[in-house]
Structures are given as C-alpha cells and as structure tokens.
Scaffold this motif. Structure first.
Motif, short mmCIF file in Angstrom:
data_model
loop_
_atom_site.label_atom_id
_atom_site.label_comp_id
_atom_site.label_asym_id
_atom_site.label_seq_id
_atom_site.Cartn_x
_atom_site.Cartn_y
_atom_site.Cartn_z
N PHE A 1 12.65 13.13 3.29
CA PHE A 1 11.82 11.94 3.15
C PHE A 1 12.43 10.73 3.52
O PHE A 1 11.78 9.64 3.98
CB PHE A 1 12.00 11.65 1.52
N VAL B 1 8.97 8.10 5.23
CA VAL B 1 8.98 6.50 4.03
C VAL B 1 9.46 5.64 4.41
O VAL B 1 8.90 4.46 4.99
CB VAL B 1 9.97 6.69 2.61
N LEU C 1 6.41 4.69 5.97
CA LEU C 1 5.22 4.61 4.57
C LEU C 1 3.89 3.42 4.90
O LEU C 1 3.01 3.80 4.66
CB LEU C 1 6.48 3.63 3.72
N ALA D 1 -0.29 5.22 0.37
CA ALA D 1 0.93 4.86 0.12
C ALA D 1 0.90 5.16 -1.53
O ALA D 1 1.63 5.87 -2.09
CB ALA D 1 1.90 3.54 0.09
N LEU E 1 2.70 7.52 -3.15
CA LEU E 1 4.38 7.81 -3.74
C LEU E 1 3.80 8.36 -4.98
O LEU E 1 4.93 8.49 -5.99
CB LEU E 1 4.84 6.69 -4.14
N THR E 2 3.02 8.28 -5.95
CA THR E 2 2.64 8.30 -7.54
C THR E 2 2.86 9.86 -7.73
O THR E 2 3.42 10.33 -8.45
CB THR E 2 1.44 8.00 -7.34
N ARG F 1 4.62 12.39 -5.46
CA ARG F 1 5.97 12.04 -5.46
C ARG F 1 6.28 12.05 -6.81
O ARG F 1 7.39 12.98 -6.87
CB ARG F 1 6.66 11.70 -3.76
N ALA F 2 6.64 11.01 -7.33
CA ALA F 2 6.86 11.30 -8.34
C ALA F 2 7.00 11.87 -10.17
O ALA F 2 7.67 12.49 -10.35
CB ALA F 2 7.31 9.34 -9.41
N GLU G 1 15.65 8.81 -7.87
CA GLU G 1 14.65 8.85 -6.88
C GLU G 1 13.37 8.12 -7.34
O GLU G 1 12.47 6.90 -7.16
CB GLU G 1 14.41 10.02 -5.68
N THR G 2 13.42 8.46 -8.52
CA THR G 2 11.85 8.24 -9.12
C THR G 2 11.07 6.58 -10.18
O THR G 2 11.01 6.70 -9.78
CB THR G 2 11.67 9.54 -9.94
N ILE H 1 10.50 4.77 -6.98
CA ILE H 1 9.16 4.87 -6.25
C ILE H 1 8.40 4.21 -7.19
O ILE H 1 7.60 3.60 -6.61
CB ILE H 1 8.91 6.75 -5.95
N VAL I 1 5.49 1.92 -5.84
CA VAL I 1 4.39 1.57 -6.62
C VAL I 1 3.93 0.27 -7.40
O VAL I 1 2.68 -0.40 -6.72
CB VAL I 1 4.17 2.78 -7.13
#
Length: 209
Positions: free
Chosen positions: A106, A110, A113, A121, A125-126, A128-129, A169-170, A173, A177
C-alpha cells in the motif's frame, strides 16, 4: 545451511511457537498459518523446513524424538533449547525497542496516488476504507469471542495491535478523501485516465497525474 536463513522473519515466529510447546515442522506450518494471514501468504513448506534446519544447526532448537500419526511417515519433533530461548528474548527485545520503516504494498502504491486523478483516487481510497472497516469489525468480533472464552489478553495482543493499525489507516484514508473532495489536496495537472479507459497520454507521477 546458509546463515541468511537465520535472518528470515519467520525465525522469531518459530522460536515463539516452540516456546509454547514442542512440535514437528508440519505442526509448526499449520499453526503459524492458522494464527496469521501474513504467515499463511509468506510461509512455504520448503522455507519452514530450511528455517528449522538452520535453527537446529545454530543450536537454538533440538530434535526431541519422532512422532507418527496413522500411516504417515515419522516426523521429527523439535524443542526450544536454552540458547534458543535466549535468542528469542534478544530478538524480541531489539524488535520491540526499535521502530523500523517497514515497506508495504500500500505504501508503494499510494506514493503514486496522483496517477489515478482526484476522482479515481477518491473511489479507490473509499473502497479500501470500506474493506478495512469490514475486516476490522470481523477481526474485533473474533478477538472479543476469544477473550470472552478466557484466553488471556497478552496471548492475543498482536491481534489487538493489528486492529489498531487498521483503524489508524482507515482514519488516515478518510482524512485524505475529505482533503481531495474539499480541494485541500490538489492535483498539479490533468488527471490520468481511469482504469479501463483510454490511457493514451498518461504521464509520469507528478506530471500528468
């Protein structure tokens, strides 16, 4: 056995496992894969057997006897030696004290990105979160069940740490975003084509991204 076999990250996992109980390599492989998704992906039978061989040559583990199950061939059971226990403690102390810059897929992705463009992006990213949230929730439910069953917290502390990392991490992200959507994170030029579209003209990171 090459010395570099003792530098394999699974050495610590094998020594730690044998601290709990003696085992033959097949048992070690099954248990390590069961305990960790990372181990399941990274450990092959050949790698584990080479590592156990290197540990035996180093005097950190020793053959304790043979074990047979049904019609299967006899398997050598290994136990942790005093020298192995000392090495385990030494490695644990160093690795817990010393933060390392660990490179992940990751992190590598990233760093580029910008090539996805703002819209791409945000979408990537959304997603992944959302996947992280679902996985973290499932992991925390399993952890709660384990603790409720009476397993000491110290025995599953690594699962607690993994959950904390996933939550951090969340949160990062979600912040990125939001920064893209509000314009606080800007793109210097035209966005590159999104996956599945015409990629002609897509340039290098920082130029066409």
């Amino acid at each position: 056995m090459p010395r570099r076999a003792l530098d394999n990250p699974i050495v610590l996992a094998v020594l730690g496992l044998l601290l709990e109980q003696s085992a033959h390599p097949y048992q070690m492989l099954s248990e390590l894969r069961k305990r960790s998704d990372n181990h399941a992906a990274a450990i092959t039978r050949g790698t584990l057997y080479n590592t156990v061989g290197a540990l035996a040559e180093a005097g950190w583990v020793a053959a304790q006897g043979q074990q047979r199950s049904g019609n299967r061939p006899e398997r050598t059971v290994y136990a942790l030696t005093e020298a192995g226990r000392d090495e385990l403690v030494r490695r644990l102390d160093v690795q817990i004290r010393t933060p390392e810059r660990e490179f992940s897929q990751f992190l590598g992705a990233v760093s580029y990105l910008g090539a996805l463009g703002p819209g791409g992006a945000v979408e990537a990213l959304t997603e992944r979160a959302e996947r992280l949230r679902r996985r973290t929730a499932a992991d925390e439910r399993r952890l709660a069940d384990v603790l409720a069953a009476g397993v000491p917290r110290l025995h599953v502390i690594e699962a607690e740490y993994a959950s904390a990392l996933a939550r951090a991490e969340t949160a990062w992200i979600e912040e990125v975003v939001d920064d893209i959507r509000t314009g606080r994170l800007t793109w210097p030029g035209p966005a590159a084509p999104r996956p599945g579209t015409d990629r002609e003209g897509a340039g290098r990171k920082g130029e066409d991204a």
